[in-house]
Write an enzyme that holds these catalytic residues in place. Structure first.
Site, PDB file in Angstrom:
ATOM      1  N   LYS A 186      -7.180  44.294  -8.579  1.00 25.17           N
ATOM      2  CA  LYS A 186      -6.429  45.228  -9.414  1.00 25.17           C
ATOM      3  C   LYS A 186      -4.951  45.072  -9.079  1.00 25.17           C
ATOM      4  O   LYS A 186      -4.509  45.423  -7.984  1.00 25.17           O
ATOM      5  CB  LYS A 186      -6.874  46.669  -9.157  1.00 25.17           C
ATOM      6  CG  LYS A 186      -6.115  47.718  -9.965  1.00 25.17           C
ATOM      7  CD  LYS A 186      -6.396  47.597 -11.448  1.00 25.17           C
ATOM      8  CE  LYS A 186      -7.753  48.176 -11.799  1.00 25.17           C
ATOM      9  NZ  LYS A 186      -8.022  48.105 -13.267  1.00 25.17           N
ATOM     10  N   HIS A 313     -16.761  46.260 -17.829  1.00 21.82           N
ATOM     11  CA  HIS A 313     -15.748  47.113 -17.224  1.00 21.82           C
ATOM     12  C   HIS A 313     -16.393  48.178 -16.349  1.00 21.82           C
ATOM     13  O   HIS A 313     -17.551  48.545 -16.526  1.00 21.82           O
ATOM     14  CB  HIS A 313     -14.935  47.770 -18.344  1.00 21.82           C
ATOM     15  CG  HIS A 313     -14.034  48.868 -17.904  1.00 21.82           C
ATOM     16  ND1 HIS A 313     -14.279  50.200 -18.187  1.00 21.82           N
ATOM     17  CD2 HIS A 313     -12.885  48.850 -17.189  1.00 21.82           C
ATOM     18  CE1 HIS A 313     -13.310  50.940 -17.684  1.00 21.82           C
ATOM     19  NE2 HIS A 313     -12.455  50.154 -17.069  1.00 21.82           N
TER      20      HIS A 313
END
EC number: 4.2.1.40
Length: 416
Positions: A186, A313
């Site tokens: 991330k 996701h």
């Protein structure tokens, strides 16, 4: 038959521990919110569902609970239509209504599977794999939630990760504990050069293992293009580097690698322009907002028709969602990449009885018991509901929490 009628839908908001994970919007708060559903049939069968939390989603699920009573659990299409109709006057967005219908659909499928003695994957057409691969979800991270407003600091056993060495160590821990064979970072937290260095460090530490980077639209089109070129041959795909279908399409023109999204293509009406503009090459599905498990299976077929690859996701979730994700991923033939999961970050506070879901060798074996194959821990559910009530927290605010710790923090997207 009367025993398949829905007697009630019990909606329970909960709060559970979350580490200080950094992202382009700020940092995760010490608590994350979810909503647990118990769909009770006339014969006592209970189907489980799970949804992201927050006041708006809680109110919509409470509204859904009023309209599903008396409906047949096997008539899931009519159940979804009734919920959709009840929400339409106040929730015009089909995407937002989808969060509600999907959570209830999962509970319906769990109940159906229990009545039939078959796993949910069978209700979706049968599994094409016995285990679903997942990627280690790496985050830049503080060592602790700092002391704040009289609350002591909150530590964890993952440690700090604020540079390439810290990210590599986090990845080693993830692989040691869960056997992951692919890694997602991330990004959108530090300047792109620093995140490029972290990806290169991962490539050196884990040669040949797939890597992906997700800066959550923190970059301009120009920066996104430069990073894609810099990491050519290193990343399997670059996820949501810049905002919107048009922006992604501009990057895709010059990107040497596939672009992926879970941000600019999140509803059915987004598919046509995304395909026409060749804005993405990988779609990250998420049954929570695509309308449920059956709609996700349909979405996979549409993606196959248009040559879009698939991954999945994730957001901070617990075991009911992980079970649902695993069942639908097992039933999708064209699952091209390992799926995302936050489960290692949040599993200590799970509401299901342990023993069924286990991340091993970077995979979760598909539960073979009836329905989702997981059992609710009612004592744990009550404790986490009490934590929700006592906390006063009613929504996620990564930016607001960051500003409480760093008052000078400014949210700017794109930032670089």
């Amino acid at each position: 038959m009367s025993q398949t009628r829905i007697r009630e839908l019990i909606v329970t908001p909960i709060a559970f521990g979350d580490p200080p994970l950094l992202n382009s919007n700020g940092v995760h708060e010490p608590l994350a919110l979810r909503i647990i559903l118990q769909l009770v049939l006339e014969d006592g069968t209970v189907g489980l569902g799970e949804s992201p939390g927050g006041t708006a989603r809680l109110e919509r699920l409470q509204a859904a609970a009023k309209v599903v009573v008396g409906m047949d659990v096997f008539d899931a299409t009519a159940v979804a239509a009734a919920i959709d109709g009840a929400l339409l006057p106040t929730v015009p967005s089909s995407h937002e209504r989808g969060w509600t219908t999907s959570a209830v659909e999962v509970a319906c499928l769990d109940a159906q599977g229990k009545l039939l003695g078959r796993p949910v994957s069978d209700l979706l057409g049968g599994r094409v794999r016995d285990a679903v691969p997942f990627a280690a979800y790496l985050f830049y991270k503080w060592a602790e939630h700092p002391a704040l407003d009289g609350r002591p600091a909150i530590t964890d056993d993952w440690g700090e990760a604020l540079d390439p060495a810290g990210i590599v160590e986090q990845a080693r821990l993830m692989q040691e504990r869960y056997g992951f064979r692919s890694f997602k970072l991330k990004g959108g937290v530090f300047p792109p050069d620093e995140e490029i260095a972290a990806i290169r460090a991962l490539a050196e530490a884990f040669p040949g293992q797939p890597l992906r980077l997700d800066p959550n639209v923190a970059w301009t089109v120009e920066t996104s293009t430069e990073v894609a070129r810099e990491l050519d041959g290193v990343l399997e795909y670059l996820e949501d580097p810049t905002k919107g279908i048009e922006g992604m399409a501009e990057v895709a023109k010059d990107s040497p690698m596939p672009l992926a999204t879970n941000m600019c293509v999140i509803a059915w009406e987004h598919l046509k322009p995304a395909v026409e503009q060749d804005a993405i090459q990988v779609l990250l599905t998420d049954h929570h907002y695509w309308g449920g498990l059956r709609r996700t299976r349909e979405l996979a077929a549409v993606c196959e028709a248009f040559g879009l690859a698939l991954s999945m996701h994730s957001n901070s979730h617990l075991g009911i969602s992980l079970a649902a994700m695993t069942h639908v991923a097992a039933a999708i033939p064209n699952l091209d990449h390992s799926c995302d999961t936050h489960y290692p970050w949040n599993s200590a506070d799970d509401v299901i009885v342990p023993g069924v879901l286990e991340l091993r060798d970077g995979e979760v074996r598909v539960p073979t018991g009836p329905g989702l194959g997981v059992e609710l821990d009612h004592d744990k559910l009550e404790r986490l509901h009490r934590r929700y009530v006592d906390s006063g927290m009613r929504g996620r605010d990564d930016t607001g929490y960051m500003r409480r710790i760093q008052p000078e923090y400014e949210l700017r997207l794109p930032r670089w």
